[in-house]
Design a protein around this motif. Structure first.
Motif, PDB file in Angstrom:
ATOM      1  N   THR A 135      50.682 -15.410  -5.898  1.00 49.13           N
ATOM      2  CA  THR A 135      51.272 -14.611  -4.829  1.00 49.13           C
ATOM      3  C   THR A 135      52.782 -14.507  -5.022  1.00 49.13           C
ATOM      4  O   THR A 135      53.370 -15.189  -5.871  1.00 49.13           O
ATOM      5  CB  THR A 135      50.988 -15.238  -3.457  1.00 49.13           C
ATOM      6  OG1 THR A 135      51.509 -16.580  -3.430  1.00 49.13           O
ATOM      7  CG2 THR A 135      49.489 -15.292  -3.191  1.00 49.13           C
ATOM      8  N   SER A 193      49.580  -7.966  -9.157  1.00 54.34           N
ATOM      9  CA  SER A 193      49.480  -6.773  -8.314  1.00 54.34           C
ATOM     10  C   SER A 193      49.518  -5.516  -9.176  1.00 54.34           C
ATOM     11  O   SER A 193      48.784  -4.551  -8.927  1.00 54.34           O
ATOM     12  CB  SER A 193      50.630  -6.746  -7.304  1.00 54.34           C
ATOM     13  OG  SER A 193      50.543  -7.827  -6.402  1.00 54.34           O
ATOM     14  N   LEU A 226      46.110  -4.972 -10.694  1.00 54.48           N
ATOM     15  CA  LEU A 226      45.172  -4.405  -9.724  1.00 54.48           C
ATOM     16  C   LEU A 226      45.429  -2.914  -9.517  1.00 54.48           C
ATOM     17  O   LEU A 226      44.488  -2.114  -9.422  1.00 54.48           O
ATOM     18  CB  LEU A 226      45.285  -5.147  -8.394  1.00 54.48           C
ATOM     19  CG  LEU A 226      44.729  -6.567  -8.339  1.00 54.48           C
ATOM     20  CD1 LEU A 226      45.028  -7.206  -6.987  1.00 54.48           C
ATOM     21  CD2 LEU A 226      43.224  -6.577  -8.599  1.00 54.48           C
ATOM     22  N   LEU A 269      41.894   0.844  -1.617  1.00 52.43           N
ATOM     23  CA  LEU A 269      41.707  -0.540  -1.175  1.00 52.43           C
ATOM     24  C   LEU A 269      42.226  -1.536  -2.207  1.00 52.43           C
ATOM     25  O   LEU A 269      42.782  -2.586  -1.860  1.00 52.43           O
ATOM     26  CB  LEU A 269      40.225  -0.804  -0.889  1.00 52.43           C
ATOM     27  CG  LEU A 269      39.665  -0.194   0.398  1.00 52.43           C
ATOM     28  CD1 LEU A 269      38.159  -0.398   0.473  1.00 52.43           C
ATOM     29  CD2 LEU A 269      40.335  -0.806   1.624  1.00 52.43           C
ATOM     30  N   LEU A 270      42.049  -1.224  -3.499  1.00 48.55           N
ATOM     31  CA  LEU A 270      42.583  -2.091  -4.550  1.00 48.55           C
ATOM     32  C   LEU A 270      44.107  -2.148  -4.481  1.00 48.55           C
ATOM     33  O   LEU A 270      44.715  -3.215  -4.634  1.00 48.55           O
ATOM     34  CB  LEU A 270      42.145  -1.574  -5.928  1.00 48.55           C
ATOM     35  CG  LEU A 270      40.843  -2.122  -6.508  1.00 48.55           C
ATOM     36  CD1 LEU A 270      40.565  -1.485  -7.863  1.00 48.55           C
ATOM     37  CD2 LEU A 270      40.887  -3.630  -6.633  1.00 48.55           C
ATOM     38  N   LEU A 307      45.926  -1.613  -1.793  1.00 48.98           N
ATOM     39  CA  LEU A 307      46.270  -2.377  -0.597  1.00 48.98           C
ATOM     40  C   LEU A 307      46.111  -3.878  -0.848  1.00 48.98           C
ATOM     41  O   LEU A 307      46.911  -4.691  -0.367  1.00 48.98           O
ATOM     42  CB  LEU A 307      45.397  -1.931   0.572  1.00 48.98           C
ATOM     43  CG  LEU A 307      45.706  -2.553   1.933  1.00 48.98           C
ATOM     44  CD1 LEU A 307      47.131  -2.236   2.366  1.00 48.98           C
ATOM     45  CD2 LEU A 307      44.721  -2.063   2.987  1.00 48.98           C
ATOM     46  N   THR A 308      45.089  -4.274  -1.605  1.00 49.03           N
ATOM     47  CA  THR A 308      44.911  -5.678  -1.980  1.00 49.03           C
ATOM     48  C   THR A 308      46.073  -6.175  -2.819  1.00 49.03           C
ATOM     49  O   THR A 308      46.537  -7.306  -2.662  1.00 49.03           O
ATOM     50  CB  THR A 308      43.592  -5.857  -2.750  1.00 49.03           C
ATOM     51  OG1 THR A 308      42.494  -5.385  -1.962  1.00 49.03           O
ATOM     52  CG2 THR A 308      43.360  -7.313  -3.105  1.00 49.03           C
ATOM     53  N   ALA A 309      46.555  -5.311  -3.721  1.00 46.14           N
ATOM     54  CA  ALA A 309      47.713  -5.673  -4.544  1.00 46.14           C
ATOM     55  C   ALA A 309      48.943  -5.918  -3.681  1.00 46.14           C
ATOM     56  O   ALA A 309      49.716  -6.854  -3.928  1.00 46.14           O
ATOM     57  CB  ALA A 309      47.990  -4.563  -5.561  1.00 46.14           C
ATOM     58  N   PHE A 324      48.899  -6.876  -0.481  1.00 48.86           N
ATOM     59  CA  PHE A 324      48.640  -8.108   0.275  1.00 48.86           C
ATOM     60  C   PHE A 324      48.856  -9.336  -0.591  1.00 48.86           C
ATOM     61  O   PHE A 324      49.340 -10.367  -0.107  1.00 48.86           O
ATOM     62  CB  PHE A 324      47.212  -8.088   0.819  1.00 48.86           C
ATOM     63  CG  PHE A 324      46.882  -9.261   1.708  1.00 48.86           C
ATOM     64  CD1 PHE A 324      47.210  -9.243   3.054  1.00 48.86           C
ATOM     65  CD2 PHE A 324      46.258 -10.377   1.183  1.00 48.86           C
ATOM     66  CE1 PHE A 324      46.915 -10.331   3.870  1.00 48.86           C
ATOM     67  CE2 PHE A 324      45.956 -11.472   1.993  1.00 48.86           C
ATOM     68  CZ  PHE A 324      46.289 -11.439   3.340  1.00 48.86           C
ATOM     69  N   LEU A 325      48.514  -9.255  -1.874  1.00 51.43           N
ATOM     70  CA  LEU A 325      48.703 -10.382  -2.776  1.00 51.43           C
ATOM     71  C   LEU A 325      50.180 -10.725  -2.914  1.00 51.43           C
ATOM     72  O   LEU A 325      50.559 -11.900  -2.978  1.00 51.43           O
ATOM     73  CB  LEU A 325      48.110 -10.054  -4.150  1.00 51.43           C
ATOM     74  CG  LEU A 325      48.135 -11.158  -5.213  1.00 51.43           C
ATOM     75  CD1 LEU A 325      47.246 -12.313  -4.783  1.00 51.43           C
ATOM     76  CD2 LEU A 325      47.679 -10.617  -6.558  1.00 51.43           C
ATOM     77  N   PRO A 382      51.667 -10.410   2.562  1.00 48.96           N
ATOM     78  CA  PRO A 382      50.857  -9.960   3.700  1.00 48.96           C
ATOM     79  C   PRO A 382      51.665  -9.146   4.709  1.00 48.96           C
ATOM     80  O   PRO A 382      51.152  -8.186   5.286  1.00 48.96           O
ATOM     81  CB  PRO A 382      50.350 -11.275   4.309  1.00 48.96           C
ATOM     82  CG  PRO A 382      50.376 -12.254   3.185  1.00 48.96           C
ATOM     83  CD  PRO A 382      51.558 -11.862   2.346  1.00 48.96           C
ATOM     84  N   ALA A 437      51.968  -5.662   3.479  1.00 50.83           N
ATOM     85  CA  ALA A 437      50.695  -4.948   3.613  1.00 50.83           C
ATOM     86  C   ALA A 437      50.494  -4.443   5.036  1.00 50.83           C
ATOM     87  O   ALA A 437      50.034  -3.305   5.248  1.00 50.83           O
ATOM     88  CB  ALA A 437      49.538  -5.865   3.208  1.00 50.83           C
TER      89      ALA A 437
END
Length: 339
Positions: A33, A71, A74, A237-238, A240-242, A244-245, A248, A251
């Motif tokens: 992270t 990130s 991703l 979504l991928l 957005l996950t990047a 968040f990683l 947060p 994100a």
């Protein structure tokens, strides 16, 4: 025969094994992270191809204000899932801008952190989006490389000027190069034809009274993915996950910004509509000028009440780390002023 001492040792160690696995999992998760500074330090002594790979992945993530190679990986996976052709163009533009920075002898730390790569990637992606020649049109690789290199020249020229006001170069190079490219090529260009951009038309006269919540939520997620010209939910979504990683908090703000723009034309959406109408008359897109100009103006006109919360451009990290640093600074100032 097992001794009592050995039995005590076994009983002591047995319940700690799951806790050890949990600690290792948490440590590995925390390692991935934020900015992954430990990896960045480790890569300084590695071979140039490995350093280049890490810098490119960080450059991909820099497009949405991140600085994390995982990130970036991703996001690259999301681009490949959305369109392999677009992913190829984006990586080519990023490499062109990065190698130009190396040739020009720009700061090595900035190059390895991906600062000189993300503008080139954005230019390449938008060239592919606005090209009417379709996918796998190999002639497009030439302007992609030239456009990516041009962003580095423009970025290195703007940096000394904007540094006087502690303002980031941001995506000024991308916006400038893509508008100039589309203005020079146009719809009828025999080699690099592009889709025309029109001003936003009149709203649909049909009265829609039903609110589809699933479509609204989907639009919020797609708003994040459209930064990379992704128009489907999976890649969005991928991405957005990047985010968040890396952070947060970032994100959450990305979703809030996308949601506000989806539900109502607030903040920079007004500027975007105005620029779309203005540039659409010339057949040019507004690109991300609205966000760039609005963000720069907000930083430039920071009032006294907000100035004390302003993080200098060169010290910006993750929002979580910035909050922690500001709390420490505030606590230190309070303790020194107490009588």
């Amino acid at each position: 025969m097992v001794s009592i001492g050995n039995m005590l040792i076994l009983e002591k160690n047995t319940p700690q094994q799951p806790e050890g696995l949990k600690q290792r999992f948490v440590s590995a998760l925390l390692y991935c992270t934020g900015e992954m500074l430990q990896l960045h330090t480790h890569m300084q002594d590695q071979l140039f191809p490995l350093q280049l790979a890490e810098g490119c992945l960080r450059g991909i993530s820099r497009v949405i204000l991140l600085n994390n190679p995982l990130s970036g990986a991703l996001i690259l996976a999301a681009l490949l899932l959305e369109s392999p052709w677009q992913a190829l163009l984006g990586m080519l533009g990023l490499l062109a801008s990065t190698f130009t920075a190396i040739i020009l002898g720009l700061d090595c730390e900035e190059v390895s952190s991906g600062i000189h790569g993300f503008n080139g990637m954005l230019v390449a992606l938008l060239m592919g989006v606005f090209s009417s020649a379709g996918d796998w049109y190999w002639w497009l690789l030439m302007p992609v490389c030239l456009g990516g290199a041009a962003t580095t020249f423009l970025s290195s020229s703007l940096a000394p000027i904007l540094n006087h006001w502690d303002l980031p170069v941001s995506v000024f190079p991308f916006n400038t190069v893509i508008v100039l490219y589309l203005a020079c090529t146009g719809v009828s260009n025999p080699y690099f034809p592009s889709h025309p951009s029109h001003p936003p038309g009149a709203p649909d006269s049909t009265n829609h009274t039903q609110l589809h919540v699933p479509q609204l939520l989907q639009g919020v997620v797609l708003g994040v993915g459209q930064i990379f010209a992704c128009e489907t939910v999976g890649p969005s979504l991928l991405i957005l996950t990047a985010v968040f990683l890396f952070s947060p908090i970032l994100a959450v703000y990305a979703l809030l910004g996308s949601g506000i723009s989806t539900m109502a034309a607030l903040l920079s959406a007004y500027t975007d509509i105005a620029l779309s109408n203005l540039l659409g008359v010339l057949g040019l897109p507004a690109s991300s000028w609205a966000a760039t100009l609005t963000g720069t103006l907000m930083l430039l006109l920071t009032g006294k009440k907000l100035k004390e919360y302003r993080i200098p451009t060169g010290k910006v990290t993750t929002p979580e780390q910035d909050l922690h640093s500001h709390k420490q600074w505030s606590a230190a100032n309070t303790s020194t002023t107490d009588v």
